[in-house]
Write a protein that holds these residues in place. Structure first.
Motif, mmCIF file in Angstrom:
data_model
loop_
_atom_site.group_PDB
_atom_site.id
_atom_site.type_symbol
_atom_site.label_atom_id
_atom_site.label_comp_id
_atom_site.label_asym_id
_atom_site.label_seq_id
_atom_site.Cartn_x
_atom_site.Cartn_y
_atom_site.Cartn_z
ATOM 1 N N GLU A 142 0.837 -1.205 0.000
ATOM 2 C CA GLU A 142 0.000 0.000 0.000
ATOM 3 C C GLU A 142 0.872 1.257 0.000
ATOM 4 O O GLU A 142 0.568 2.244 -0.682
ATOM 5 C CB GLU A 142 -0.909 -0.001 1.229
ATOM 6 C CG GLU A 142 -1.830 1.215 1.303
ATOM 7 C CD GLU A 142 -2.539 1.311 2.632
ATOM 8 O OE1 GLU A 142 -3.678 1.811 2.658
ATOM 9 O OE2 GLU A 142 -1.952 0.900 3.654
ATOM 10 N N ARG A 146 0.771 3.961 -2.963
ATOM 11 C CA ARG A 146 0.381 5.331 -2.635
ATOM 12 C C ARG A 146 1.299 6.346 -3.312
ATOM 13 O O ARG A 146 0.881 7.415 -3.730
ATOM 14 C CB ARG A 146 0.392 5.507 -1.109
ATOM 15 C CG ARG A 146 0.060 6.907 -0.628
ATOM 16 C CD ARG A 146 -0.477 6.872 0.810
ATOM 17 N NE ARG A 146 0.211 5.922 1.660
ATOM 18 C CZ ARG A 146 1.246 6.245 2.457
ATOM 19 N NH1 ARG A 146 1.730 7.474 2.466
ATOM 20 N NH2 ARG A 146 1.782 5.333 3.237
ATOM 21 N N ARG A 149 0.880 7.443 -7.152
ATOM 22 C CA ARG A 149 -0.022 8.542 -7.461
ATOM 23 C C ARG A 149 0.750 9.820 -7.765
ATOM 24 O O ARG A 149 0.337 10.645 -8.581
ATOM 25 C CB ARG A 149 -0.981 8.769 -6.293
ATOM 26 C CG ARG A 149 -1.990 9.869 -6.508
ATOM 27 C CD ARG A 149 -2.815 10.059 -5.246
ATOM 28 N NE ARG A 149 -3.812 11.099 -5.402
ATOM 29 C CZ ARG A 149 -3.566 12.392 -5.285
ATOM 30 N NH1 ARG A 149 -2.352 12.814 -5.052
ATOM 31 N NH2 ARG A 149 -4.546 13.280 -5.426
ATOM 32 N N LEU A 193 1.014 0.442 -11.460
ATOM 33 C CA LEU A 193 0.217 -0.200 -10.414
ATOM 34 C C LEU A 193 0.025 -1.687 -10.695
ATOM 35 O O LEU A 193 0.261 -2.531 -9.821
ATOM 36 C CB LEU A 193 -1.136 0.507 -10.299
ATOM 37 C CG LEU A 193 -2.075 0.068 -9.176
ATOM 38 C CD1 LEU A 193 -2.937 1.234 -8.711
ATOM 39 C CD2 LEU A 193 -2.981 -1.082 -9.602
ATOM 40 N N LYS A 271 -7.331 3.654 -6.652
ATOM 41 C CA LYS A 271 -6.347 3.439 -5.590
ATOM 42 C C LYS A 271 -6.755 2.172 -4.844
ATOM 43 O O LYS A 271 -7.899 2.059 -4.391
ATOM 44 C CB LYS A 271 -6.303 4.638 -4.637
ATOM 45 C CG LYS A 271 -5.302 4.471 -3.500
ATOM 46 C CD LYS A 271 -5.126 5.763 -2.720
ATOM 47 C CE LYS A 271 -6.358 6.125 -1.939
ATOM 48 N NZ LYS A 271 -6.152 7.303 -1.065
ATOM 49 N N ALA A 390 -8.278 7.471 -6.927
ATOM 50 C CA ALA A 390 -6.960 7.974 -6.535
ATOM 51 C C ALA A 390 -6.935 9.490 -6.500
ATOM 52 O O ALA A 390 -6.058 10.089 -5.872
ATOM 53 C CB ALA A 390 -5.889 7.461 -7.506
#
Length: 416
Positions: A142, A146, A149, A193, A271, A390
């Motif tokens: 995670e 994160r 982004r 991702l 996300k 996201a």
């Protein structure tokens, strides 16, 4: 804080640069905006945030505070005055290690500098709680996702094996990601991702609302639902919303064309929440163990009437959704695609956020539902949700290709 740095503040306000080495990535910059006379401070991103984070702003940068990781020249006698505790005799602030350390440095007339010319490494922050290895791996994943982004993908040393032994589609016959060609930054984000989570996907070029006009709508057989206005803004449908609907519509057709049983559809601004892969596997296992009949499974949505939602009997991770928005991510069955197409939505066009709740008969507008008499879509939702957008409207870099488009102003409607 204002009392500690009084000489650094003008009569109105002053932004003090604050760099952290551990709460985020190695050289992340935040800002403490000090409002004169209020005694309150808060973190705020400024225009320098991303350039510093991405190391586009290079060099040796003077800063007011540094957190967690230091190089200190102990040959300098003044460094003996560095301390997190006890505070300097004139210190009047809270017992906070960062502030005390910064104040002691200031009183010793020593300055902080951030070395931002190269990457020295990354530190994964600990929550201070003990976790099993699975939870810790999920939190680390995670943490990495994160940062994607903001366009930051952690490098991997050549002698470290990658996470992916094999790129797979997991539980699905196909995985689609909807992406506008002109949004290459979002495509790069989603490519990074899915690489991190070892997911095999096919990118689908979205229908661009900017390329639509009245003539093209006629060619496509699109007619607007009579009397349709956006429920919240009370405005006609926008070309961007039609493009979004058509993009999903094309994928529903592909599900039937290629005889897919189970298809995951994602938009390009998702996300993933911690434990996404594990929880998604548990959801599919639960559906199978319950022999649950379903057409569509929301894995991300905006709940509009959550108080009316009930759990699926015998399930721990599933509920029956009520009126909901967003198509950021969902799983579609072949029967679901068949039902969505059979109602001929292009002949009664509306935003897809309104169409899906109509089809599972949870929409508050009976007059709209009357145009779709066969409302038998079986919808379930994961609980908790597994993904979210996201990018939100309050973000500085937020872009909406549905909202940022022109309205359909013609009389291109069904006959009343």
């Amino acid at each position: 804080v204002l009392d500690l740095f009084q000489d650094e503040i003008d009569t109105k306000s002053k932004e003090i640069e604050y760099y952290t080495f551990i709460n985020d990535i190695f050289i992340k910059k935040c800002n403490i905006r000090l409002i004169f006379g209020t005694g309150k401070g808060y973190y705020r991103r400024t225009a320098d945030y991303l350039p510093t984070l991405k190391q586009e702003r290079k060099g040796i940068l003077p800063v007011a505070m540094i957190h967690s990781t230091f190089l200190i020249d102990l040959n300098r006698k003044l460094t003996q005055q560095f301390a997190f505790y006890p505070p300097h005799s004139s210190y009047q602030g809270p017992i906070d290690d960062l502030l005390i350390f910064a104040y002691n440095a200031k009183m010793a007339e020593l300055s902080f500098h951030l070395l931002n010319d190269q990457v020295y490494g990354y530190i994964f922050p600990s929550s201070g709680q003990s976790h099993d290895s699975v939870t810790r791996r999920e939190k680390f994943m995670e943490y990495k996702l994160r940062h994607l982004r903001d366009g930051i993908q952690f490098p991997i040393l050549d002698w470290i094996s990658t996470n992916c032994q094999q790129i797979q589609r997991w539980h699905f016959d196909q995985v689609y990601i909807i992406n506008l060609r002109r949004r290459q930054e979002r495509r790069r984000y989603m490519e990074a991702l899915v690489q991190e989570i070892c997911l095999n996907v096919e990118f689908f070029d979205a229908i661009d609302g900017r390329q639509l006009n009245e003539e093209k709508l006629t060619q496509l057989g699109v007619r607007i639902l009579p009397g349709y206005l956006d429920p919240y803004h009370q405005r006609p449908i926008k070309y961007g919303e039609i493009g979004c609907f058509l993009s999903h519509y094309r994928l529903w057709q592909k599900v039937i064309q290629f005889n897919y049983t189970t298809t995951l559809i994602l938009e390009d601004d998702v996300k993933l929440k911690a434990g996404f892969h594990r929880q998604l596997y548990q959801v599919m296992q639960e559906i199978e163990s319950l022999s649950l009949t379903w057409d569509i499974i929301y894995i991300g949505r905006k709940k509009l009437r959550s108080e009316a939602e009930l759990p699926v009997k015998g399930a721990k991770l599933l509920i029956w959704p009520d009126y909901s928005y967003w198509t950021v991510g969902y799983i579609l069955s072949a029967s679901g695609a068949t039902k969505l197409l059979a109602s001929q939505p292009l002949a009664h066009m509306m935003a897809i956020d309104e169409y899906l709740p109509i089809m599972y008969d949870k929409h508050p507008r009976d007059d709209w539902k009357a145009f779709f008499p066969l409302r038998n879509l079986i919808a379930v939702s994961t609980e908790p949700l597994l993904i979210e957008p996201a990018f939100y409207i309050a973000d500085n870099d937020y872009v909406s290709d549905t909202e940022d488009s022109s309205q359909v102003t013609s009389t291109h409607h069904d006959e009343l």
